[in-house]
Enzyme design. Structure first.
Site, short mmCIF file in Angstrom:
data_model
loop_
_atom_site.label_atom_id
_atom_site.label_comp_id
_atom_site.label_asym_id
_atom_site.label_seq_id
_atom_site.Cartn_x
_atom_site.Cartn_y
_atom_site.Cartn_z
N ASN A 1 19.33 33.04 89.34
CA ASN A 1 18.01 32.35 88.88
C ASN A 1 18.01 32.03 87.40
O ASN A 1 17.56 31.06 87.13
CB ASN A 1 16.94 33.56 89.38
CG ASN A 1 16.53 33.72 90.59
OD1 ASN A 1 17.57 33.45 91.59
ND2 ASN A 1 15.43 33.90 91.09
N VAL B 1 9.75 27.35 90.58
CA VAL B 1 10.44 27.87 91.81
C VAL B 1 11.69 28.63 91.49
O VAL B 1 11.91 29.65 92.17
CB VAL B 1 10.47 26.37 92.52
CG1 VAL B 1 11.43 26.94 93.86
CG2 VAL B 1 9.20 25.70 92.75
N ALA B 2 12.37 28.01 90.51
CA ALA B 2 13.73 28.55 90.25
C ALA B 2 13.63 29.96 90.00
O ALA B 2 14.56 30.90 90.19
CB ALA B 2 14.38 27.70 89.22
N THR C 1 21.64 30.04 100.03
CA THR C 1 22.94 30.37 99.47
C THR C 1 22.93 31.52 98.63
O THR C 1 24.02 32.24 98.35
CB THR C 1 23.31 29.28 98.85
OG1 THR C 1 22.53 29.11 97.60
CG2 THR C 1 23.67 28.02 99.36
N ASP C 2 21.91 32.21 98.12
CA ASP C 2 21.81 33.49 97.54
C ASP C 2 21.47 34.49 98.80
O ASP C 2 22.04 35.61 98.51
CB ASP C 2 20.62 33.81 96.60
CG ASP C 2 21.35 32.73 95.08
OD1 ASP C 2 22.36 32.45 95.19
OD2 ASP C 2 20.42 32.72 94.32
N GLU D 1 12.82 34.19 95.94
CA GLU D 1 12.18 34.02 97.28
C GLU D 1 12.79 35.11 98.33
O GLU D 1 12.10 35.58 99.09
CB GLU D 1 12.20 32.83 97.58
CG GLU D 1 11.17 31.88 97.10
CD GLU D 1 11.93 31.20 95.82
OE1 GLU D 1 13.06 31.73 95.47
OE2 GLU D 1 11.28 30.48 95.17
N GLU E 1 19.86 28.98 87.14
CA GLU E 1 19.17 28.02 87.43
C GLU E 1 18.33 27.45 86.42
O GLU E 1 18.12 26.21 85.98
CB GLU E 1 18.50 28.25 88.73
CG GLU E 1 19.34 28.34 90.01
CD GLU E 1 18.64 29.07 91.04
OE1 GLU E 1 17.28 28.90 91.20
OE2 GLU E 1 19.17 29.32 91.97
N ASP F 1 18.73 77.00 102.24
CA ASP F 1 18.59 78.17 103.11
C ASP F 1 20.06 78.80 103.34
O ASP F 1 20.73 77.64 103.19
CB ASP F 1 17.86 78.06 104.17
CG ASP F 1 16.48 77.83 104.11
OD1 ASP F 1 16.20 78.32 103.22
OD2 ASP F 1 15.78 77.48 105.20
N ASP G 1 12.42 76.07 106.90
CA ASP G 1 12.11 76.02 108.37
C ASP G 1 10.85 76.65 108.87
O ASP G 1 10.34 76.34 109.55
CB ASP G 1 13.53 76.62 109.00
CG ASP G 1 13.80 77.92 108.35
OD1 ASP G 1 13.15 78.58 107.79
OD2 ASP G 1 14.78 78.58 108.79
#
Ligand code: ATP
Length: 934
Positions: free
Chosen positions: A728, A302-303, A759-760, A307, A731, A349, A662
């Site tokens: 990450n 998960v860490a 928090t991130d 996400e 963690e 141009d 153009d």
């Protein structure tokens, strides 16, 4: 959304307009070829038939978009983690409620909903942007020519078509000149077809054979036409197959592709880690520890997944497009937002982009005379001062110099522009070059509408950038016919064999030719755009329009030089380009001396620089061009196909090219360029369709502004990726270290999700709107193929991750010891120290968010007011973290524990070290750079 349209008249329901003559169609639609329909009738028909819009094809269904969110490999892994975690909770000796699993699922769901919302919003935003660039149409209504939005067309409207426009409704041709239309949108046929208003066709003629009609969505590649609108909205042929038109682009940006790759790397990396932790753990601790090891590895899995990252990236790109629109750059393809930052060469141009496209004639040259013309803007008042005469009255010049009179006639006949007074101001509808010629003629008392009525036009060959001239054949006032030609002086002169001097026509001698060319150079080197004029009397009317033969043996009349002032802001923009390592290149159809004068004035070229002309380019091989292309800053007298060669050659030299265009024929070069840029005001619909970006103000400075925004977007994306992934890594290391130190898993999956998302995520969003760093346009462009971890980013993440882990592990060791000896009410609760670990990680990231705002400047050197979002997000996140600890229901849900003031203070103390470390790093880097410089 289109309103279902009713039929125009009973006849229209037969859907065989091609079988009627133009007059019959006009009768049926109660319209007039010269007056159009009245404004009241327009309103009534609009009310009755609705807007001229196609009902959008349903793209991917909402459900499909939603389901697609869950095919992301990282979310798949999270779901797998949730399932395993649920099984673990339910199979415990005393089964527990699978809280983590429910939380992970909810967060996966939330991520899915967020992704869904962003994706649909991005699609809506892009659709809205596309609508902003929807085609304008020239119509005759109430007897006046005006420009309206294509959506406002109604059946019976008289629509005027010219090269480059996209046909906005179905219609029957009333008259046409050399009209060629590309109908690939309808018939799939890539070749343009020639149309003919006079044809009457069988009822069963197929769509591709109906040469007297034009259809919505097709493109005029050459010529012009007057058309009566027969069908609008969903009743058009295109409406019947509307679904074919929808080319909704869902391209991933290079960055999104890199994100997917990153996801793959992270997921496979975390699977390897999980396997390692389990295997090593089982070997050292035996199979009894399997459950605990599995929990550790689930937390690690998960860490490792960022996400919140995909959502932040999408938001950043969307905000980038918004900021660019505010600076007049309309993004048509999302990848352009970030890739703009990589541009190394901008090919632009001249007319209208580097200059203002507001032409004022300043000089006239005939065989014997030189005249200066005065006046401002398009107001038809000014003086003609003849060299050697004190009389400045234009009428004097016209009456005394027959060549000037003939030249003004040529200006009026070889002209499709309209000079009008609107709210007291003189304006031009049509090409400003031709507008300036009408103004010149009007100054000399030559009234365009009167003469065009007296000597009506029979045939014409419209101006094209390839031929660089325009010819018309008009009825002579006293019988016979006159062919007038205007265009690039060199090319027009080549068609001449005679010259008018006074009211005599002489054979053009070699000396006179040289004299004309010298006059041309004299005007061009002053930065003037020069046009040459010639004519020929024809006694017999050519049968099928003007041929090359008719455009020979012409009589030269004279030259006109007009001034088109450079845009004042361009000089500064060119300077900024150079500082940013971007080379501005001028590519123009104009004369080399005109081009050079303007280029030198703007700083694009220097006095001694070589200007490469279309003719020289033609003779060069691809290898020759490759050899020169990095040195040449100005290309003159080029045709659109040369532009394609130039882009390709630059790309072979590894340049990342932005190219403006153009015209219809610029489309291939625009497609080939890394960033194709169309003109919002003067650009044809075809060029806009082929572009990645549209300049709403046609201004070169806007390209530079957009490039700067592109760089800011890319820098910010890198900034928050560093921020999120650094966390990450911290963690993961902390989680992996705990069992090695004999401790239990310090972070629950739920807490990790909280960190990664809230928090991130919140500070990362705030970092996405960080304003440009002061040196953003003083560094070289980044390589678009550069790896996401390039330029020290990978090292930074690892370094910060390790630092974060060291701080947290040190804190963990202290907290575990402290909570064992200082029990809370006599009981030891492991949640106390894990809550401290959780809090330290979160708060340390706040310090990281504040410090990462700049790579080089210390936080105290930054103005805190320039990104209040960062401060807002830091305060909000800290408060939320406190809620998780001190508000009971949250505490229970997130498995945290109350912390004493001392414990909280220790967490904050350790966290501050992160901020201090990053600031120290900046000082060390500065010192190192200073050492290198001195
Ligand atoms: P850029 O490509 O920078 O916009 P440009 O507008 O000068 O340059 P073109 O429009 O292709 O390039 O014009 C090339 C040349 O053709 C001009 O230098 C001029 O001599 C001639 N020309 C331009 N407009 C017309 C016109 N409406 N009729 C006849 N000749 C024209």
């Amino acid at each position: 959304m289109a309103i279902e349209t009713k039929d125009v008249t009973p006849a229209s329901s037969i859907a065989r307009w091609h079988t009627f003559s133009a007059e019959e169609v006009l009768d049926l639609l109660e319209s007039d070829p010269n007056q159009g329909i009245t404004n009241q009738e327009v309103s009534a028909r609009f009310e009755r038939y609705g807007a001229n819009e196609l009902i959008e094809k349903a793209g991917r269904s909402s459900l499909r978009i939603f389901i697609d969110q869950f095919t992301n490999i990282m979310l798949v892994m999270l779901m797998a983690v949730a399932v395993v975690s649920a099984i673990l909770a339910l199979t415990k000796p005393i089964p527990e409620f699978p809280k983590d699993a429910v939380a992970i699922f909810s967060i996966v769901l939330l991520n899915g909903i967020l992704g869904y919302m962003q994706e649909t919003n991005a699609e809506k935003a892009l659709a809205a942007l596309k609508r902003m660039s929807s085609p304008k149409v020239r119509v005759i209504r109430n007897g006046n020519i005006s420009e309206i939005n294509g959506k406002e067309l109604v059946p019976g409207d008289i629509m005027l078509l010219e090269a480059g426009v996209q046909v906005a409704a179905d219609g029957r041709l009333l008259e046409e000149q050399n009209l060629q239309v590309r109908e690939s949108a309808l018939t799939g046929e890539a070749e343009a077809v020639s149309k003919d208003a006079k044809l009457l066709l069988e009822e069963d003629a197929s769509l591709g054979d109906r040469l007297n009609c034009v259809y919505q969505g097709t493109e005029v590649v050459q010529g012009r036409a007057k058309v009566v609108v027969t069908k609008t909205g969903m009743l058009t042929e295109l409406g019947k197959i509307a679904t074919l038109l929808q080319d909704v682009e869902n391209e991933d940006t290079p960055l999104q592709q890199r994100m997917t790759q990153l996801g793959n790397v992270l997921v496979s990396g975390s699977l390897v880690l999980v396997a390692l932790v389990v295997i090593v753990g089982v070997i050292s601790k035996g199979t009894g520890a399997f459950g605990e090891l599995l929990e550790t590895s689930l937390s690690m899995a998960v860490a490792v997944v960022p996400e919140g990252l995909p959502a932040v990236v999408t938001v950043t790109l969307a905000l980038g497009t918004q900021r660019m629109v505010k600076r007049n750059a309309l993004i048509r393809r999302l990848p352009a937002v970030e890739t703009l930052g990589s541009v190394t060469t901008i090919c632009s141009d001249k007319t209208g982009t580097l200059t203002q496209n507001k032409m004022v004639v300043q000089g006239i040259r005939t065989g014997l005379h030189s005249l200066q013309v005065t006046g401002h803007g398009y107001a038809p008042t000014g003086e003609f001062s003849i060299l050697g005469s004190s009389n400045t009255d234009p009428a004097f010049a016209v009456n005394n110099i027959p060549e000037v009179q003939q030249l003004l006639m040529a200006c009026v006949f070889c002209n499709d522009a309209i000079l009008q007074q609107k709210n007291g101001e003189w304006i031009i509808i049509g090409d400003p070059t031709e507008g300036a010629l009408l103004v010149l003629a009007a100054k000399g008392g030559c009234e365009a509408s009167e003469w065009q009525h007296r000597m009506p036009r029979i045939f014409e060959v419209p101006f094209s950038s390839e031929r660089k001239r325009m010819s018309v054949l008009v009825q002579g006032e006293y019988g016979g016919h006159v062919l007038f030609c205007k265009g690039s002086p060199e090319l027009t002169l080549e068609c001449c064999t005679h010259i008018q001097i006074g009211d005599q026509i002489h054979e053009l001698s070699g000396e006179q030719r040289q004299h004309v060319l010298a006059q041309n150079n004299e005007l061009a080197s002053r930065g003037l755009r020069v046009l040459g004029f010639a004519y020929r009397n024809l006694n017999e009317l050519p049968e099928d329009g003007i041929t090359i033969n008719d455009e020979s043996n012409l009589t030269w009349v004279g030259l006109v030089g007009m001034f088109d002032a450079p845009r004042p802001e361009v000089r500064e923009a060119v300077k900024r380009c150079r500082e940013a390592g971007i080379r501005p290149v001028m590519i123009t159809g104009d004369h080399q001396l005109t081009a050079k004068a303007i280029a030198v004035d703007l700083g694009i070229a220097r006095e001694g620089d070589h200007v490469l002309t279309g003719r020289e380019l033609e003779k060069m091989s691809a290898a020759d061009l490759d050899h020169e292309v990095n040195q040449v800053n100005v290309y003159a007298r080029v045709s659109p196909e040369h532009k394609l060669r130039i882009v390709q050659s630059l790309q072979r030299q590894h340049q990342f090219v932005a190219m403006t265009g153009d015209g219809v024929n610029d489309a291939p070069a625009l497609k080939q360029a890394d960033i194709g840029i169309a003109m919002g005001i003067t650009g044809t619909d075809v060029s806009k369709e082929a572009s990645d970006m549209i300049l709403l103000d046609d201004n070169f400075a806007t390209i530079v502004a957009a490039t700067e925004e592109g760089r800011v977007v890319y820098t910010n994306i890198r900034r928050f990726i560093k921020y999120i992934l650094g966390s990450n890594i911290g963690e993961v290391i902390t989680i992996a270290a705990a069992p090695l130190m004999g401790l239990t898993v310090p972070l629950l999956p739920l807490q990790i999700l909280w960190m990664n998302l809230v928090t991130d995520g919140l500070p990362a969003l705030a970092l996405a709107v960080e304003p440009a760093e002061p040196n953003v346009m003083q560094t070289p462009p980044v390589d678009p193929r550069e790896n996401i971890f390039a330029r020290g980013m990978g090292m930074y993440m690892v370094r910060i991750g390790i630092m974060l882990a060291i701080i947290t592990i040190a804190m963990m060791v202290w907290a575990e010891g402290y909570t064992t000896t200082h029990t809370f009410g006599g009981t030891y609760a492991p949640e106390r120290w894990t809550t401290m670990v959780f809090t330290t990680l979160c708060i340390a990231q706040m310090g990281h968010a504040i410090a990462i705002r700049s790579n080089t400047q210390l936080t105290i050197e930054l103005n805190p007011m320039t990104n209040l979002y960062v401060w807002g997000s830091v305060i909000m996140t800290t408060v939320l973290q406190m809620v998780l600890i001190y508000v009971e229901p949250f505490r229970v849900f997130f498995g945290t524990h109350l912390l004493t003031a001392t414990e909280l203070a220790v967490c904050f103390g350790f966290s501050t070290l992160m901020f201090v470390w990053i600031e120290l790093e900046k000082l060390v880097i500065r010192w190192w750079m200073w050492q290198r410089q001195s």
